[in-house]
Write a protein that holds these residues in place. Structure first.
Motif, short mmCIF file in Angstrom:
data_model
loop_
_atom_site.label_atom_id
_atom_site.label_comp_id
_atom_site.label_asym_id
_atom_site.label_seq_id
_atom_site.Cartn_x
_atom_site.Cartn_y
_atom_site.Cartn_z
N ALA A 13 0.64 -1.84 0.19
CA ALA A 13 0.03 0.07 0.44
C ALA A 13 0.79 0.85 -0.50
CB ALA A 13 -0.78 0.31 1.39
N ASN A 14 0.52 2.16 -0.81
CA ASN A 14 1.66 3.16 -0.69
C ASN A 14 0.75 4.27 -0.69
OD1 ASN A 14 2.55 5.61 -1.57
ND2 ASN A 14 2.57 5.08 -3.97
N TRP A 15 0.99 5.20 0.31
CA TRP A 15 -0.31 5.82 1.01
C TRP A 15 -0.43 7.44 0.76
CZ3 TRP A 15 -1.57 3.67 6.80
CH2 TRP A 15 -1.97 2.46 6.29
N LYS A 16 1.11 7.38 0.00
CA LYS A 16 1.58 8.86 -0.97
C LYS A 16 1.30 9.85 0.28
CE LYS A 16 -0.13 6.45 -5.37
NZ LYS A 16 -0.54 7.19 -6.76
N MET A 17 1.07 11.33 0.03
CA MET A 17 0.55 11.84 0.79
C MET A 17 -0.90 12.60 1.08
SD MET A 17 2.32 15.61 0.94
CE MET A 17 1.33 16.55 -0.02
N GLY A 33 12.36 5.58 -6.51
CA GLY A 33 12.20 5.84 -7.78
C GLY A 33 10.50 6.12 -8.51
N HIS A 34 9.86 6.78 -7.26
CA HIS A 34 8.71 6.41 -7.99
C HIS A 34 8.56 7.80 -8.90
CE1 HIS A 34 3.99 7.08 -7.71
NE2 HIS A 34 3.52 5.86 -7.43
N SER A 35 7.39 7.55 -10.14
CA SER A 35 7.43 8.79 -11.10
C SER A 35 6.97 9.53 -10.41
CB SER A 35 6.36 7.90 -11.76
OG SER A 35 5.09 7.91 -11.23
N TYR A 68 6.49 -2.63 -12.03
CA TYR A 68 5.94 -1.85 -13.32
C TYR A 68 5.50 -0.98 -12.70
CZ TYR A 68 4.32 -1.42 -18.41
OH TYR A 68 4.30 -0.57 -18.49
N GLU A 69 5.31 0.26 -13.58
CA GLU A 69 4.00 1.40 -13.27
C GLU A 69 3.94 2.02 -14.66
OE1 GLU A 69 2.74 1.88 -8.57
OE2 GLU A 69 4.21 3.09 -9.26
N PRO A 70 3.16 1.84 -15.06
CA PRO A 70 2.76 2.99 -16.78
C PRO A 70 2.39 3.58 -15.77
CG PRO A 70 1.74 0.67 -16.87
CD PRO A 70 2.49 0.61 -15.22
N TRP A 86 1.23 6.58 -16.95
CA TRP A 86 -0.05 7.10 -17.01
C TRP A 86 -1.54 6.88 -16.84
CZ3 TRP A 86 -3.00 3.13 -19.41
CH2 TRP A 86 -2.37 2.30 -19.84
N ALA A 87 -1.15 5.40 -16.40
CA ALA A 87 -2.12 4.35 -15.38
C ALA A 87 -2.42 4.67 -13.90
CB ALA A 87 -1.96 2.86 -16.12
N ILE A 88 -1.02 5.49 -13.40
CA ILE A 88 -1.22 5.67 -12.22
C ILE A 88 -2.64 6.43 -11.41
CG2 ILE A 88 0.13 6.78 -10.19
CD1 ILE A 88 3.11 5.75 -11.70
N GLY A 89 -3.53 6.34 -10.71
CA GLY A 89 -4.35 7.15 -9.93
C GLY A 89 -5.51 7.81 -11.77
N GLY A 116 2.14 -1.72 -10.84
CA GLY A 116 0.57 -0.54 -10.17
C GLY A 116 0.53 -0.19 -11.26
N GLY A 117 -1.28 0.88 -10.81
CA GLY A 117 -1.51 1.53 -11.78
C GLY A 117 -2.80 1.29 -12.17
N SER A 118 -3.67 1.43 -10.87
CA SER A 118 -4.94 1.81 -11.11
C SER A 118 -5.31 0.65 -10.99
CB SER A 118 -5.73 1.93 -12.24
OG SER A 118 -5.66 4.00 -12.65
N VAL A 119 -4.73 -0.35 -9.64
CA VAL A 119 -5.54 -1.92 -9.45
C VAL A 119 -6.24 -1.60 -8.42
CG1 VAL A 119 -4.56 -4.06 -8.29
CG2 VAL A 119 -2.80 -2.69 -9.17
N ASP A 120 -7.16 -2.81 -8.29
CA ASP A 120 -8.52 -2.16 -7.71
C ASP A 120 -8.90 -3.91 -7.65
OD1 ASP A 120 -10.41 -2.72 -9.75
OD2 ASP A 120 -10.73 -0.95 -10.07
N PHE A 124 1.45 -6.44 -6.62
CA PHE A 124 0.67 -5.38 -6.09
C PHE A 124 1.55 -3.90 -5.78
CE2 PHE A 124 -2.86 -7.52 -7.69
CZ PHE A 124 -2.31 -7.59 -8.84
N LEU A 125 1.59 -3.09 -6.23
CA LEU A 125 1.21 -1.64 -5.51
C LEU A 125 0.06 -1.06 -6.27
CD1 LEU A 125 3.29 0.15 -4.40
CD2 LEU A 125 4.66 0.90 -6.49
N VAL A 126 -0.33 -0.43 -4.57
CA VAL A 126 -1.44 -0.28 -4.67
C VAL A 126 -1.54 1.22 -4.19
CG1 VAL A 126 -3.57 -0.53 -4.25
CG2 VAL A 126 -2.05 -2.36 -4.29
N GLY A 127 -2.44 2.42 -4.98
CA GLY A 127 -1.90 3.72 -4.32
C GLY A 127 -3.68 4.30 -4.01
N THR A 128 -4.40 4.36 -4.76
CA THR A 128 -5.72 4.85 -4.05
C THR A 128 -6.79 3.61 -3.47
OG1 THR A 128 -5.75 5.96 -7.03
CG2 THR A 128 -7.79 5.67 -5.24
N SER A 129 -6.47 2.31 -4.44
CA SER A 129 -7.44 1.23 -3.92
C SER A 129 -6.55 0.88 -1.37
CB SER A 129 -7.78 0.49 -4.74
OG SER A 129 -8.06 0.35 -5.31
P1 PGA Z 1 -2.42 4.07 -8.28
O1 PGA Z 1 -1.37 4.17 -7.82
O2 PGA Z 1 -3.12 2.84 -7.42
O3 PGA Z 1 -3.59 5.18 -7.41
O4 PGA Z 1 -2.57 4.06 -9.45
C1 PGA Z 1 -0.48 3.20 -7.34
C2 PGA Z 1 1.29 4.08 -6.91
O5 PGA Z 1 1.46 5.44 -7.76
O6 PGA Z 1 1.49 2.90 -6.80
#
Ligand code: PGA
Length: 251
Positions: free
Chosen positions: A8-12, A94-96, A166-168, A170-173, A212-216, A232-237
């Motif tokens: 889980a990447n809770w970011k800020m 190295g997160h984008s 692997y996180e494209p 453009w797919a992130i968030g 990683g990238g919009s996984v739900d 998976f590396l998961v942000g929003t979800s």
């Molecule tokens: P996302 O973020 O699941 O919201 O696309 C993934 C990430 O930034 O690692």
């Protein structure tokens, strides 16, 4: 498949209290989950309290960044030893969003991976093409060079572990995960590139590849059968305990 890892990447996105609350909620929902590694990466300021909240569970702690020196006059940075002291076992590198917003270079990413490995921290190395690179047909080149620059010259031995996410970009968030067929191709490219650096036995023992990238919770199963898939590396979800637990249980 090696032990799958769900990070889980809770970011800020959360303050300290909200982070503790979510950590407790996730830990309740994953009671009884076996043979999977679950990692929470809160912001630096929440690491201590979240670490305490999950101390008696199987959930592990990760940081979202680290500095590439071990100690010294580096105002505002965090040392690998301090992260270890707080209970961290993983670090996202190295997160984008850091490459774009903080202008983190491939050289910085390389140095951060090196310092993680030297300090018993597992780097979660993020690579992936931007929208422009994809449109221009340079996705493979972008990922290949990011990997080579990040990983060349590093030694993987003993208990050292490495995760390639692997996180494209453009797919992130975006709410639109990459097509699993394309992810499969990217995984194969990553695996081939790793072969330029290490023999198969080292790759097998020390490296996992994740997406990683919009996984739900609904699209999870589309990826789990892919060759080389390890998690998976998961942000929003990951910000909703129920949704995150759904992803964990679907693997
Ligand atoms: P996302 O973020 O699941 O919201 O696309 C993934 C990430 O930034 O690692």
């Amino acid at each position: 498949m090696p032990t799958p890892i769900i990070i889980a990447n809770w970011k800020m996105s959360l303050g300290v209290s909200a982070s503790v609350k979510l950590a407790l909620s996730v830990s309740h929902k994953v009671i009884g989950v076996k043979n999977k590694e679950v990692v929470l990466c809160p912001s630096f300021t929440s690491l201590g309290r979240v670490g305490e909240a999950i101390a008696k569970t199987s959930i592990k702690l990760g940081a979202q960044n680290v500095f590439w020196q071990e100690i010294g006059a580096y105002t505002g940075e965090e040392a690998p030893g301090t992260l270890r002291e707080l209970g961290c076992q993983y670090v996202i590198v190295g997160h984008s969003e850091r490459r774009q917003n903080i202008y983190e270079t491939d050289e910085m990413v390389h140095n951060k991976i090196r310092v993680c490995l030297q300090n018993k921290l597992v780097p979660i190395v993020c690579v992936g093409e931007t929208y422009v690179e994809r449109q221009g047909g340079y996705s493979n080149d972008a990922v290949f060079y990011q990997l080579i620059k990040a990983l060349s010259g590093l030694t993987l031995s003993g208990s050292r572990q490495l995760i390639i996410a692997y996180e494209p970009v453009w797919a992130i968030g975006s709410g639109h995960a990459e097509d699993p067929i394309e992810v499969g191709k990217a995984f194969r490219l990553i695996h081939r590139t790793l072969h330029d650096l290490w023999p198969e036995r080292i790759i097998k023992k020390h490296i996992r590849i994740i997406y990683g990238g919009s996984v739900d919770a609904r699209n999870t199963r589309r990826f789990t059968q892919l060759e080389f898939f390890s998690g998976f590396l998961v942000g929003t979800s990951s910000l909703k305990a129920e949704e995150f637990a759904g992803i964990i249980k679907a693997i």
